[in-house]
Motif scaffolding. Structure first.
Motif, PDB file in Angstrom:
ATOM      1  N   MET A  24       0.839  -1.204   0.000  1.00 53.73           N
ATOM      2  CA  MET A  24       0.000   0.000   0.000  1.00 53.73           C
ATOM      3  C   MET A  24       0.871   1.251   0.000  1.00 53.73           C
ATOM      4  O   MET A  24       0.614   2.201  -0.753  1.00 53.73           O
ATOM      5  CB  MET A  24      -0.929   0.007   1.208  1.00 53.73           C
ATOM      6  CG  MET A  24      -1.891   1.179   1.242  1.00 53.73           C
ATOM      7  SD  MET A  24      -2.995   1.123   2.680  1.00 53.73           S
ATOM      8  CE  MET A  24      -4.242   2.337   2.164  1.00 53.73           C
ATOM      9  N   ARG A  25       1.906   1.237   0.816  1.00 58.67           N
ATOM     10  CA  ARG A  25       2.779   2.404   0.889  1.00 58.67           C
ATOM     11  C   ARG A  25       3.479   2.644  -0.440  1.00 58.67           C
ATOM     12  O   ARG A  25       3.584   3.801  -0.894  1.00 58.67           O
ATOM     13  CB  ARG A  25       3.802   2.223   2.009  1.00 58.67           C
ATOM     14  CG  ARG A  25       4.749   3.399   2.138  1.00 58.67           C
ATOM     15  CD  ARG A  25       5.486   3.412   3.449  1.00 58.67           C
ATOM     16  NE  ARG A  25       6.298   4.620   3.570  1.00 58.67           N
ATOM     17  CZ  ARG A  25       6.705   5.145   4.718  1.00 58.67           C
ATOM     18  NH1 ARG A  25       6.383   4.572   5.864  1.00 58.67           N
ATOM     19  NH2 ARG A  25       7.440   6.252   4.744  1.00 58.67           N
ATOM     20  N   ALA A  26       3.946   1.592  -1.073  1.00 59.78           N
ATOM     21  CA  ALA A  26       4.633   1.741  -2.356  1.00 59.78           C
ATOM     22  C   ALA A  26       3.709   2.377  -3.392  1.00 59.78           C
ATOM     23  O   ALA A  26       4.119   3.258  -4.159  1.00 59.78           O
ATOM     24  CB  ALA A  26       5.134   0.389  -2.849  1.00 59.78           C
ATOM     25  N   GLY A  27       2.443   1.933  -3.416  1.00 63.38           N
ATOM     26  CA  GLY A  27       1.489   2.506  -4.362  1.00 63.38           C
ATOM     27  C   GLY A  27       1.216   3.972  -4.090  1.00 63.38           C
ATOM     28  O   GLY A  27       1.150   4.799  -5.020  1.00 63.38           O
TER      29      GLY A  27
ATOM     30  N   GLU B  82       3.224   6.035  -2.529  1.00 67.34           N
ATOM     31  CA  GLU B  82       4.435   6.799  -2.809  1.00 67.34           C
ATOM     32  C   GLU B  82       4.556   7.113  -4.295  1.00 67.34           C
ATOM     33  O   GLU B  82       4.996   8.199  -4.678  1.00 67.34           O
ATOM     34  CB  GLU B  82       5.665   6.032  -2.325  1.00 67.34           C
ATOM     35  CG  GLU B  82       5.836   6.052  -0.804  1.00 67.34           C
ATOM     36  CD  GLU B  82       7.038   5.272  -0.332  1.00 67.34           C
ATOM     37  OE1 GLU B  82       7.640   4.532  -1.160  1.00 67.34           O
ATOM     38  OE2 GLU B  82       7.398   5.390   0.862  1.00 67.34           O
ATOM     39  N   ARG B  83       4.166   6.160  -5.139  1.00 66.73           N
ATOM     40  CA  ARG B  83       4.188   6.436  -6.588  1.00 66.73           C
ATOM     41  C   ARG B  83       3.245   7.583  -6.924  1.00 66.73           C
ATOM     42  O   ARG B  83       3.574   8.457  -7.734  1.00 66.73           O
ATOM     43  CB  ARG B  83       3.804   5.175  -7.366  1.00 66.73           C
ATOM     44  CG  ARG B  83       4.899   4.111  -7.399  1.00 66.73           C
ATOM     45  CD  ARG B  83       4.604   3.039  -8.431  1.00 66.73           C
ATOM     46  NE  ARG B  83       3.423   2.255  -8.068  1.00 66.73           N
ATOM     47  CZ  ARG B  83       3.447   1.158  -7.305  1.00 66.73           C
ATOM     48  NH1 ARG B  83       4.604   0.721  -6.814  1.00 66.73           N
ATOM     49  NH2 ARG B  83       2.349   0.499  -7.038  1.00 66.73           N
ATOM     50  N   GLN B  84       2.078   7.605  -6.289  1.00 63.00           N
ATOM     51  CA  GLN B  84       1.111   8.669  -6.555  1.00 63.00           C
ATOM     52  C   GLN B  84       1.600  10.017  -6.026  1.00 63.00           C
ATOM     53  O   GLN B  84       1.312  11.065  -6.617  1.00 63.00           O
ATOM     54  CB  GLN B  84      -0.229   8.323  -5.902  1.00 63.00           C
ATOM     55  CG  GLN B  84      -0.909   7.090  -6.450  1.00 63.00           C
ATOM     56  CD  GLN B  84      -2.177   6.748  -5.694  1.00 63.00           C
ATOM     57  OE1 GLN B  84      -2.842   7.619  -5.139  1.00 63.00           O
ATOM     58  NE2 GLN B  84      -2.519   5.465  -5.655  1.00 63.00           N
ATOM     59  N   ALA B  85       2.336   9.976  -4.895  1.00 60.40           N
ATOM     60  CA  ALA B  85       2.780  11.214  -4.250  1.00 60.40           C
ATOM     61  C   ALA B  85       4.136  11.693  -4.745  1.00 60.40           C
ATOM     62  O   ALA B  85       4.629  12.728  -4.284  1.00 60.40           O
ATOM     63  CB  ALA B  85       2.825  11.013  -2.732  1.00 60.40           C
ATOM     64  N   GLY B  86       4.753  10.950  -5.653  1.00 65.25           N
ATOM     65  CA  GLY B  86       6.050  11.355  -6.173  1.00 65.25           C
ATOM     66  C   GLY B  86       7.213  10.980  -5.285  1.00 65.25           C
ATOM     67  O   GLY B  86       8.265  11.621  -5.328  1.00 65.25           O
ATOM     68  N   GLY B  87       7.024   9.958  -4.458  1.00 61.03           N
ATOM     69  CA  GLY B  87       8.119   9.479  -3.612  1.00 61.03           C
ATOM     70  C   GLY B  87       7.742   9.426  -2.154  1.00 61.03           C
ATOM     71  O   GLY B  87       6.674   9.909  -1.735  1.00 61.03           O
ATOM     72  N   GLY B  88       8.628   8.807  -1.358  1.00 62.34           N
ATOM     73  CA  GLY B  88       8.360   8.649   0.061  1.00 62.34           C
ATOM     74  C   GLY B  88       8.215   9.962   0.799  1.00 62.34           C
ATOM     75  O   GLY B  88       7.339  10.118   1.654  1.00 62.34           O
ATOM     76  N   LYS B  89       9.071  10.925   0.483  1.00 63.93           N
ATOM     77  CA  LYS B  89       9.009  12.217   1.149  1.00 63.93           C
ATOM     78  C   LYS B  89       7.699  12.926   0.837  1.00 63.93           C
ATOM     79  O   LYS B  89       7.089  13.545   1.714  1.00 63.93           O
ATOM     80  CB  LYS B  89      10.190  13.079   0.714  1.00 63.93           C
ATOM     81  CG  LYS B  89      10.323  14.385   1.491  1.00 63.93           C
ATOM     82  CD  LYS B  89      10.634  14.129   2.948  1.00 63.93           C
ATOM     83  CE  LYS B  89      10.902  15.437   3.682  1.00 63.93           C
ATOM     84  NZ  LYS B  89      11.191  15.209   5.114  1.00 63.93           N
ATOM     85  N   GLY B  90       7.271  12.806  -0.409  1.00 62.57           N
ATOM     86  CA  GLY B  90       6.016  13.435  -0.797  1.00 62.57           C
ATOM     87  C   GLY B  90       4.830  12.846  -0.055  1.00 62.57           C
ATOM     88  O   GLY B  90       3.914  13.566   0.356  1.00 62.57           O
ATOM     89  N   LEU B  91       4.849  11.536   0.136  1.00 57.60           N
ATOM     90  CA  LEU B  91       3.770  10.887   0.867  1.00 57.60           C
ATOM     91  C   LEU B  91       3.776  11.321   2.333  1.00 57.60           C
ATOM     92  O   LEU B  91       2.719  11.624   2.902  1.00 57.60           O
ATOM     93  CB  LEU B  91       3.910   9.365   0.771  1.00 57.60           C
ATOM     94  CG  LEU B  91       2.851   8.548   1.518  1.00 57.60           C
ATOM     95  CD1 LEU B  91       1.460   8.832   0.986  1.00 57.60           C
ATOM     96  CD2 LEU B  91       3.166   7.054   1.428  1.00 57.60           C
ATOM     97  N   GLU B  92       4.948  11.343   2.941  1.00 55.33           N
ATOM     98  CA  GLU B  92       5.037  11.760   4.342  1.00 55.33           C
ATOM     99  C   GLU B  92       4.545  13.193   4.520  1.00 55.33           C
ATOM    100  O   GLU B  92       3.826  13.496   5.483  1.00 55.33           O
ATOM    101  CB  GLU B  92       6.479  11.636   4.826  1.00 55.33           C
ATOM    102  CG  GLU B  92       6.957  10.195   4.960  1.00 55.33           C
ATOM    103  CD  GLU B  92       8.415  10.103   5.366  1.00 55.33           C
ATOM    104  OE1 GLU B  92       9.073  11.174   5.446  1.00 55.33           O
ATOM    105  OE2 GLU B  92       8.895   8.982   5.610  1.00 55.33           O
ATOM    106  N   THR B  93       4.913  14.060   3.592  1.00 55.64           N
ATOM    107  CA  THR B  93       4.483  15.453   3.670  1.00 55.64           C
ATOM    108  C   THR B  93       2.979  15.573   3.525  1.00 55.64           C
ATOM    109  O   THR B  93       2.319  16.328   4.249  1.00 55.64           O
ATOM    110  CB  THR B  93       5.180  16.298   2.589  1.00 55.64           C
ATOM    111  OG1 THR B  93       6.598  16.253   2.796  1.00 55.64           O
ATOM    112  CG2 THR B  93       4.711  17.752   2.628  1.00 55.64           C
ATOM    113  N   ALA B  94       2.408  14.815   2.581  1.00 59.91           N
ATOM    114  CA  ALA B  94       0.964  14.853   2.357  1.00 59.91           C
ATOM    115  C   ALA B  94       0.209  14.388   3.586  1.00 59.91           C
ATOM    116  O   ALA B  94      -0.783  15.011   3.998  1.00 59.91           O
ATOM    117  CB  ALA B  94       0.601  13.992   1.149  1.00 59.91           C
TER     118      ALA B  94
END
Length: 217
Positions: A111-114, A116-128
């Motif tokens: 789930m996290r990998a998917g 992260e792809r949508q958010a443009g990477g791990g950092k983008g997901l954490e920020t969102a």
């Protein structure tokens, strides 16, 4: 983050405030407890630690002092929202367990990998997640487990997370766990499996400083 917003993704609908307040606890009965769930205390210290995690992450993401203070102001209900999520996590876990639903580490990673792809990477997901839901980066996987439990529970019930059947299962779990909130943080509505703000006039917002970071109380 709106104080009645449910957790990220699957728990996003606003909660109505008109339902009766079915449970509450006093600090005399549970000294030092922000809530008691299933006989297990969520201490004020544990709650404040979680809030500080978010504030530190917000500070790191927004180094400008003026902008940071604006972020703090816009998330003034962070303490109560965080407690809501901490309680709901336990309620949902109980409801999932009752139906034999489990979540594996591999499922969380997928789930996290998917995402992260949508958010443009791990950092983008954490920020969102930090900006939208007040979830500190260190708690992201815990929140994703919550989402997966909710999705799998709904599927087991033959419904989805927006339907009454799903929330009925959470209401049953809330009842079984005898959720008690310190009235400082509101009350727990069993029917909605949600925290409802206290109406007492002595409950108000204040700002304290812990470890050099402001914490909403």
């Amino acid at each position: 983050m709106h104080r009645r917003r449910r957790t990220a993704l699957v728990l996003t609908a606003a909660i109505a405030a008109a339902a009766p307040l079915l449970t509450a606890c006093g600090s005399e009965a549970h000294p030092g407890a922000a809530a008691v769930v299933g006989g297990q205390r969520i201490t004020v210290a544990q709650l404040e630690s979680r809030v500080q995690e978010v504030r530190r992450a917000q500070r790191a993401a927004v180094p400008d002092e003026t902008q940071y203070q604006q972020v703090v102001s816009s998330t003034s209900s962070l303490t109560r929202d965080t407690l809501h999520n901490m309680v709901l996590d336990r309620v949902l876990h109980r409801a999932a367990r009752d139906k034999g639903v489990t979540v594996t580490r591999a499922e969380i990673q997928r789930m996290r990998a998917g995402l992260e792809r949508q958010a443009g990477g791990g950092k983008g997901l954490e920020t969102a997640w930090l900006q939208k839901y007040g979830i500190a980066p260190a708690r992201l996987d815990d929140n994703l487990r919550l989402q997966l439990e909710a999705q799998k529970l709904a599927a087991e019930l033959g419904t989805d997370t927006s339907q009454p059947a799903f929330w009925k299962a959470l209401s049953k779990a809330s009842t079984e766990l005898h959720v008690d909130l310190n009235p400082r943080y509101g009350s727990w509505d069993v029917q909605k499996s949600s925290r409802v703000d206290a109406k007492t006039p002595w409950v108000r917002e204040a700002t304290a400083v812990a470890g050099g970071q402001p914490v909403t109380m």
